[in-house]
Scaffold this motif. Structure first.
Motif, PDB file in Angstrom:
ATOM      1  N   THR A 102       0.778  -1.280   0.181  1.00 23.45           N
ATOM      2  CA  THR A 102       0.037   0.087  -0.017  1.00 23.45           C
ATOM      3  C   THR A 102       0.900   1.325  -0.011  1.00 23.45           C
ATOM      4  O   THR A 102       1.851   1.354   0.603  1.00 23.45           O
ATOM      5  CB  THR A 102      -0.950  -0.027   1.346  1.00 23.45           C
ATOM      6  OG1 THR A 102      -1.557  -1.101   1.130  1.00 23.45           O
ATOM      7  CG2 THR A 102      -1.739   1.382   1.465  1.00 23.45           C
ATOM      8  N   SER A 106       3.822   0.179  -2.473  1.00 22.33           N
ATOM      9  CA  SER A 106       3.825  -0.272  -3.821  1.00 22.33           C
ATOM     10  C   SER A 106       4.907   0.078  -4.565  1.00 22.33           C
ATOM     11  O   SER A 106       5.167  -0.398  -5.431  1.00 22.33           O
ATOM     12  CB  SER A 106       2.451   0.424  -4.201  1.00 22.33           C
ATOM     13  OG  SER A 106       2.673   1.903  -4.346  1.00 22.33           O
ATOM     14  N   ALA A 222      -1.375   5.154  -6.550  1.00 22.85           N
ATOM     15  CA  ALA A 222      -1.335   4.643  -5.146  1.00 22.85           C
ATOM     16  C   ALA A 222      -0.743   5.297  -4.065  1.00 22.85           C
ATOM     17  O   ALA A 222      -1.004   5.037  -2.803  1.00 22.85           O
ATOM     18  CB  ALA A 222      -0.484   3.148  -5.086  1.00 22.85           C
ATOM     19  N   ASN A 253      -3.942   0.156   4.744  1.00 16.43           N
ATOM     20  CA  ASN A 253      -2.725   0.386   4.894  1.00 16.43           C
ATOM     21  C   ASN A 253      -1.712  -0.817   5.149  1.00 16.43           C
ATOM     22  O   ASN A 253      -0.730  -0.739   4.530  1.00 16.43           O
ATOM     23  CB  ASN A 253      -2.459   1.274   6.326  1.00 16.43           C
ATOM     24  CG  ASN A 253      -1.048   2.236   5.918  1.00 16.43           C
ATOM     25  OD1 ASN A 253      -0.863   2.684   4.943  1.00 16.43           O
ATOM     26  ND2 ASN A 253      -0.055   1.987   6.947  1.00 16.43           N
ATOM     27  N   PRO A 255      -2.171  -4.417   3.643  1.00 15.11           N
ATOM     28  CA  PRO A 255      -3.086  -5.322   2.558  1.00 15.11           C
ATOM     29  C   PRO A 255      -3.050  -6.859   3.122  1.00 15.11           C
ATOM     30  O   PRO A 255      -3.084  -7.660   2.140  1.00 15.11           O
ATOM     31  CB  PRO A 255      -2.681  -4.879   1.456  1.00 15.11           C
ATOM     32  CG  PRO A 255      -1.073  -4.708   1.507  1.00 15.11           C
ATOM     33  CD  PRO A 255      -1.003  -4.120   3.071  1.00 15.11           C
TER      34      PRO A 255
END
Length: 390
Positions: A102, A106, A222, A253, A255
């Motif tokens: 996140t 990412s 993202a 926050n 995942p």
């Protein structure tokens, strides 16, 4: 009748305030008039056929990497990944079978899965540490005039929209598609119009007529934190749908569960090893004797931090309970996180002094968890372990 000097001063002051707000609003509109628009690539433009992810027939354990969001604090997971890579002598794309991140997470999961022209990892974990040291100041730079004209982000995005433009192209490539990533990658983006999380799954994009996206554009969306950057418009050329989207830190926050369930669908009837990396815990204490008198302005900072921390804590609790409920499916759930000094808790502080301190903190966290990380390294790559795992 002559006006008093005080009246004249007040008139001038009101005029200056009015001029300031006119200039400020004009600046904000001009600086955000061309939002980043992410166009899904038409399916017929995809040259390389999509390949469904597979595992070797004899591989019984699916290895899952999860990385929280956290702005410049993303350098902490980068140090942990660097240790695992050096310990095993393998790139991260060989140590994990599916990865999710996140926000700043990412950046890490896509960077370490971006292929070069030979299909090998373009970037190493050392490169990733370098990205946080260099792209952080570039991405989060805040000119004095922007601070003044937005009143420090009070009446406009805290940072210029131009910071996101092309910020990731150098590292993730201008034309690297999301479905070209070496291993399956899951990235959440929040749709503000629909009030829901959009899940970018590299193994689903580009097949069954679904539009694909450039990796650097997905990461731009993202990491477009609300209030910090303007939202990003995600638009599909085929369906003509558009989404006003941004950072999903407010919803997911960590995942963890979505990544685990995605792995179970992709690779059913396997066992699952999960490595979850946090970006540091805020160690700032709320002064109880003062907080009872606070209003919304004083609580705002803590509400955002605690909201995010609460989601992460809930996710960790879910993952730990799943490990107990379905032990036959879980090999292990490893969670690495640690408190960081209060003076370093701002995820958007990219001053050289702060980044240098974060590098030291990240290395200290690795040093303090070396025994646990050695165990994880052996789990991820038994061949690299001097003693066979029983």
């Amino acid at each position: 009748m002559k006006r008093s000097r005080a009246t004249v001063y007040i008139a001038w002051l009101m005029t200056l305030i009015l001029v300031f707000f006119i200039v400020s609003l004009a600046y904000i509109r001009l600086s955000t008039r061309s939002p980043i628009i992410i166009h899904g690539l038409p399916h017929e433009d995809i040259i390389v056929p999509h390949k469904a992810p597979t595992l070797p027939n004899n591989q019984k354990v699916v290895r899952i990497l999860i990385i929280d969001g956290g702005g410049i604090h993303g350098i902490i997971p980068a140090y942990i990944l660097n240790y695992l890579s050096e310990k095993t002598g393998k790139p991260i794309s060989q140590l994990f079978d599916i990865m999710a991140g996140t926000s700043s997470g990412s950046i890490s999961v896509t960077a370490l899965n971006t292929p070069d022209k030979n299909g090998k990892p373009k970037l190493s974990t050392q490169d990733l540490i370098g990205i946080y040291n260099h792209i952080g100041p570039q991405l989060l730079k805040n000119p004095w005039y922007h601070q003044v004209l937005t009143l420090g982000g009070l009446i406009g995005p805290m940072l210029p929209a131009s910071n996101l433009d092309h910020a990731y192209e150098k590292y993730l490539g201008q034309t690297t598609r999301f479905d070209e990533l070496i291993k399956p990658v899951l990235v959440p983006v929040y749709s503000f119009q629909e009030r829901r999380v959009l899940w970018f799954k590299s193994w689903e994009l580009g097949k069954s007529g679904r539009p694909d996206f450039y990796t650097h554009e997905v990461v731009s969306a993202a990491t477009a934190t609300p209030g910090v950057f303007p939202p990003v418009i995600i638009q599909s050329m085929e369906s003509r749908q558009s989404y006003l989207a941004g950072d999903a830190f407010n919803a997911v926050n960590d995942p963890g569960p979505p990544a685990l369930f995605a792995a179970m669908k992709l690779y059913p009837n396997k066992r699952y090893l999960v490595v979850s990396l946090g970006t540091g815990e805020d160690s700032t204490n709320i002064p109880g004797n003062q907080a009872i008198h606070w209003g919304l302005a004083q609580w705002m900072r803590y509400i955002l931090i605690d909201f995010m921390k609460g989601q992460v804590d809930t996710t960790v609790n879910i993952m730990q309970n799943l490990q107990e409920i379905i032990p036959k499916r879980f090999v292990a759930y490893y969670r690495f996180n640690a408190p960081i000094p209060p003076q370093l808790d701002d995820p958007f502080n990219v001053s050289p002094k702060n980044i240098k301190a974060l590098n030291h903190v990240a290395q200290a966290i690795v040093n303090s968890r070396r025994a646990a990380l050695d165990k994880v390294a052996c789990e991820l790559s038994p061949q690299s372990c001097p003693v066979a795992i029983k």
